[in-house]
Scaffold this active site. Structure first.
Site: not given
Length: 294
Positions: A43, A116, A153
């Protein structure tokens, strides 16, 4: 038979973007030389993990999707090496900012954008200061090697994300990550739980998982984080088939037959026996479908 070799990379980042991009490219090239066709880089690999602190100057690191030098460079690399690359980057979109990812197919074509969905907010991980919650919904990407699903993540902690990607046709789950020490509790080490939750996603959906985390000691203003690496690859049962330590710069690889995995999923009945009509609690915050007056 559709055999594919996948790779997870792991590296430390510096305050110099050019150095980070060169390091990432070198690892992608190494993975390709070892036969990998799907290669995952961690990431926000272009920079230090700036989200440790709330500092306005770091908004200057963001790039628009159409003009991102990071995305363009690694899309060209994907085309050169004939590999599939999920590319994590800090996206500026009008007045908004996102923690985003695009997938470059083996011909260099960008096949889509994911922003995200789950944004953490806590000591050392102040992402809500920088990023709006993603508005793309979960995304799967058809590529030359198969259909991949990607969570970024914090997304990896949510079984709803993994199951949604699997239902949408993901044959491999990829999780680029930046996670390490917890400044509020130096004795807390989440690495084992971090790994086990993704092993569970692999086992529950019978798809391999590729997780790429960063390593290194990054000094912030004032937060300092030691990233714990331990990148890994699981098979479709959740067993770890390749893993890294907490400090090394490395490339992990594993090979899977996607047709064999599909046949195993179909025979096992995990998706046949689902009862979506019973899962209404998942669409609520408190698990209650309705509230009656007291």
């Amino acid at each position: 038979m559709r055999e594919v070799t996948v790779a997870a990379t792991q590296m430390a980042c510096t305050s110099d973007r050019a150095t980070n991009l060169d390091r990432a490219e070198a690892l992608v090239r190494e993975a390709a030389q070892r036969g990998a066709r799907l290669i995952l880089v961690q990431e926000l690999f272009a920079d230090l993990y700036f989200c440790k602190d709330e500092i306005p100057k770091f908004f200057d690191l963001a790039e628009s999707y159409d003009e991102s030098t990071v995305v363009a460079r690694f899309a060209a690399l994907a085309r050169e090496l004939n590999v599939v690359l999920p590319i994590s980057f800090f996206e500026r979109a009008g007045q908004s900012f996102f923690n985003s990812l695009s997938v470059a197919d083996a011909d260099g074509r960008l096949v889509g954008l994911y922003r995200k969905s789950h944004i953490p907010d806590g000591p050392g991980y102040e992402e809500k200061y920088y990023f709006s919650p993603g508005d793309t919904g979960f995304q799967v990407f058809p590529t030359a090697i198969g259909t991949i699903g990607v969570g970024i993540c914090w997304d990896q902690w949510f079984p709803e994300c993994a199951r949604s990607l699997a239902l949408m046709g993901a044959e491999i789950l990829c999780y680029p990550t930046a996670i390490g020490s917890e400044p509020q509790d130096p004795d807390l080490d989440s690495s084992g739980q971090w790994r086990r939750v993704m092993q569970g996603h692999a086992a529950a959906n019978m798809v391999p998982v590729v997780a790429s985390n960063r390593v290194g000691y990054e000094v912030g203003e004032p937060v300092t984080t030691t990233f714990y690496g331990t990148s890994f690859i699981t098979d479709g049962t959740g067993a770890v088939v390749a893993d890294a330590d907490r400090e090394e710069t490395t490339v992990l690889t594993a090979t899977f037959d996607l047709d064999e995995l599909r046949a195993a999923r179909e025979a096992f009945g995990l998706f046949r026996d689902r009862r979506p009509e019973l899962y209404g609690a998942l669409s609520t915050f408190d698990g209650r479908r309705s509230h009656t007056a007291r």
